[in-house]
Design an enzyme around this catalytic site. Structure first.
Site, short mmCIF file in Angstrom:
data_model
loop_
_atom_site.label_atom_id
_atom_site.label_comp_id
_atom_site.label_asym_id
_atom_site.label_seq_id
_atom_site.Cartn_x
_atom_site.Cartn_y
_atom_site.Cartn_z
N ARG A 6 56.16 35.81 35.21
CA ARG A 6 55.62 36.87 34.34
C ARG A 6 56.69 37.95 34.10
O ARG A 6 56.77 38.53 33.02
CB ARG A 6 54.36 37.50 34.93
CG ARG A 6 54.56 38.22 36.24
CD ARG A 6 53.37 39.07 36.63
NE ARG A 6 53.51 39.60 37.98
CZ ARG A 6 52.87 40.66 38.44
NH1 ARG A 6 52.06 41.33 37.64
NH2 ARG A 6 53.03 41.06 39.68
N SER A 33 50.26 44.34 33.92
CA SER A 33 50.29 43.21 34.84
C SER A 33 51.03 42.00 34.27
O SER A 33 51.72 41.29 35.01
CB SER A 33 48.86 42.80 35.21
OG SER A 33 48.21 43.84 35.91
N GLU A 54 38.75 39.53 24.95
CA GLU A 54 39.64 38.39 24.72
C GLU A 54 39.34 37.67 23.41
O GLU A 54 40.26 37.11 22.78
CB GLU A 54 39.56 37.42 25.90
CG GLU A 54 40.19 37.92 27.19
CD GLU A 54 39.32 38.92 27.94
OE1 GLU A 54 38.13 39.08 27.57
OE2 GLU A 54 39.83 39.56 28.89
N PHE A 79 41.21 34.69 32.10
CA PHE A 79 40.55 35.35 30.97
C PHE A 79 40.93 34.72 29.63
O PHE A 79 40.06 34.44 28.80
CB PHE A 79 40.91 36.84 30.96
CG PHE A 79 40.63 37.54 32.25
CD1 PHE A 79 39.58 37.14 33.08
CD2 PHE A 79 41.40 38.61 32.67
CE1 PHE A 79 39.30 37.78 34.28
CE2 PHE A 79 41.15 39.26 33.87
CZ PHE A 79 40.10 38.85 34.67
N HIS A 105 49.24 35.02 36.03
CA HIS A 105 48.30 35.03 37.16
C HIS A 105 47.48 33.73 37.21
O HIS A 105 46.27 33.75 37.43
CB HIS A 105 47.37 36.24 37.07
CG HIS A 105 48.06 37.55 37.25
ND1 HIS A 105 49.00 38.02 36.34
CD2 HIS A 105 47.97 38.50 38.22
CE1 HIS A 105 49.45 39.19 36.73
NE2 HIS A 105 48.86 39.51 37.87
N ASP A 113 43.15 38.26 44.68
CA ASP A 113 42.20 38.49 43.58
C ASP A 113 40.99 37.57 43.67
O ASP A 113 39.95 37.84 43.08
CB ASP A 113 42.88 38.32 42.23
CG ASP A 113 43.81 39.48 41.91
OD1 ASP A 113 43.91 40.40 42.74
OD2 ASP A 113 44.44 39.46 40.84
N ARG A 163 51.85 35.10 38.90
CA ARG A 163 51.98 36.42 39.51
C ARG A 163 53.03 36.37 40.62
O ARG A 163 53.82 37.30 40.79
CB ARG A 163 50.64 36.84 40.09
CG ARG A 163 50.70 38.14 40.90
CD ARG A 163 49.37 38.36 41.62
NE ARG A 163 49.29 39.64 42.28
CZ ARG A 163 48.24 40.05 42.97
NH1 ARG A 163 47.18 39.28 43.08
NH2 ARG A 163 48.24 41.23 43.55
#
Length: 315
Positions: A6, A33, A54, A79, A105, A113, A163
């Site tokens: 990322r 993020s 989204e 998401f 992620h 998470d 991530r």
């Protein structure tokens, strides 16, 4: 050296934005993020934060693309791959729109998470869509090369990023070719075909098993759709079996794609992934161990598979 994919995305999107004013950045309120924030700070007039919405992220990206721009829409994999699936299918894929979906992620290495945020189904979801290309780079340098390549390619694509920090495998001169895998080591006992973080794990397994006298071919398959059929056939001819490793459900992902290629040319194949389960909260390495994707568990499973295909015994 370790670096997250990322982070490489954020750095490269900024570089590409400086080179091409047709590139537009979008996020569903997660630009910090995903690291798209680097682009946002430099080009605020070319960046759109649509909020926690989204479906709007995809709809706005589709409209921007139809005007000749190149939108990079980013969010967490959990998401962006699931909540707007209908919009991805009907707006992007049905119309072959030039939208780049960047999912950070992904997988178990999201860690604390927890299961609701650890997307383990996204490769399967994206791979089945007509006109959608699917990629998962193995390190930061390949991420940069991939982004430069897909910027020149026309059509929708899904890029699966992390991530967690990944070990650096390729140097900065890495060139990414759509539909092509990389042979990272040669061997004639079995081929390990891996993607993403599991490529570095495959190399660790190779080092251990080679000390025991086994000969392992390791393949980085970052282009999952289109996939390198010729390389998979070559593995089936030059080694006694194939193991696939992915930080994804064992259904519908890299392993399934490899099995589809080999359906008319069967060889022993073992698919290693998450076995029909959701993730859970924990440190990344603890989760990999729990689901059998740590180096020790992989070494045990692959040693057992080699003994079976090589000697007819699992001992």
């Amino acid at each position: 050296m370790m670096k997250s994919t990322r982070e490489a995305f954020g750095e490269t999107l900024l570089e590409l934005g400086k080179e091409n004013d047709k590139i537009i950045g979008l996020s569903a309120d997660l630009q910090d993020s995903t690291k798209a924030i680097y682009f946002q700070k430099e080009f605020p007039d070319r960046f759109f934060n649509v909020g926690i919405s989204e479906q709007d992220l995809i709809g706005i990206s589709a409209g921007i693309s139809s005007e000749g721009f190149i939108p990079f829409a980013s969010s967490f994999a959990a998401f962006i791959a699931t909540r707007p699936y209908d919009q991805i299918r009907m707006l992007l894929c049905y119309n072959k729109l030039n939208v780049k979906l960047v999912a950070t992620h992904s997988g178990l290495t999201v860690g604390e998470d927890g299961g609701s945020a650890q997307c383990l189904e996204d490769i399967a979801l994206m791979r089945v869509l007509p006109n959608m290309k699917v990629f998962q780079p193995c390190d930061a340098n390949e991420t940069k090369a991939l982004l430069r390549t897909i910027t020149k390619d026309i059509g929708p694509c899904y890029i699966r990023l992390s991530r967690a920090d990944y070990p650096i495998i390729f140097d900065e001169n890495k060139v990414f070719t759509i539909g092509q895998g990389d042979i990272l080591s040669e061997g004639n006992d079995v081929s390990i075909i891996a993607t993403g973080f599991m490529v570095s794990k495959a190399l660790e397994v190779k080092d251990t098993l080679e000390k025991e006298g086994f000969s392992i071919r390791v393949v980085n398959m970052s282009s999952i759709k289109p996939i390198d059929k010729n390389l998979i056939f070559d593995c089936s001819k030059k080694t006694k079996g194939i193991i696939t490793i992915e930080e994804h459900q064992s259904f519908g992902g890299l392993g399934a794609a490899v099995l589809e290629v080999l359906s008319l040319n069967p060889v022993p194949v073992k698919v290693i992934g998450v076995n029909d389960a959701f993730g859970q909260s924990g440190k990344a390495e603890e989760l990999l161990s729990h689901y059998g994707l740590d180096t020790s568990s992989l070494t045990y499973a692959i040693r057992k598979f080699i003994n079976k295909v090589k000697y007819g015994s699992e001992g």
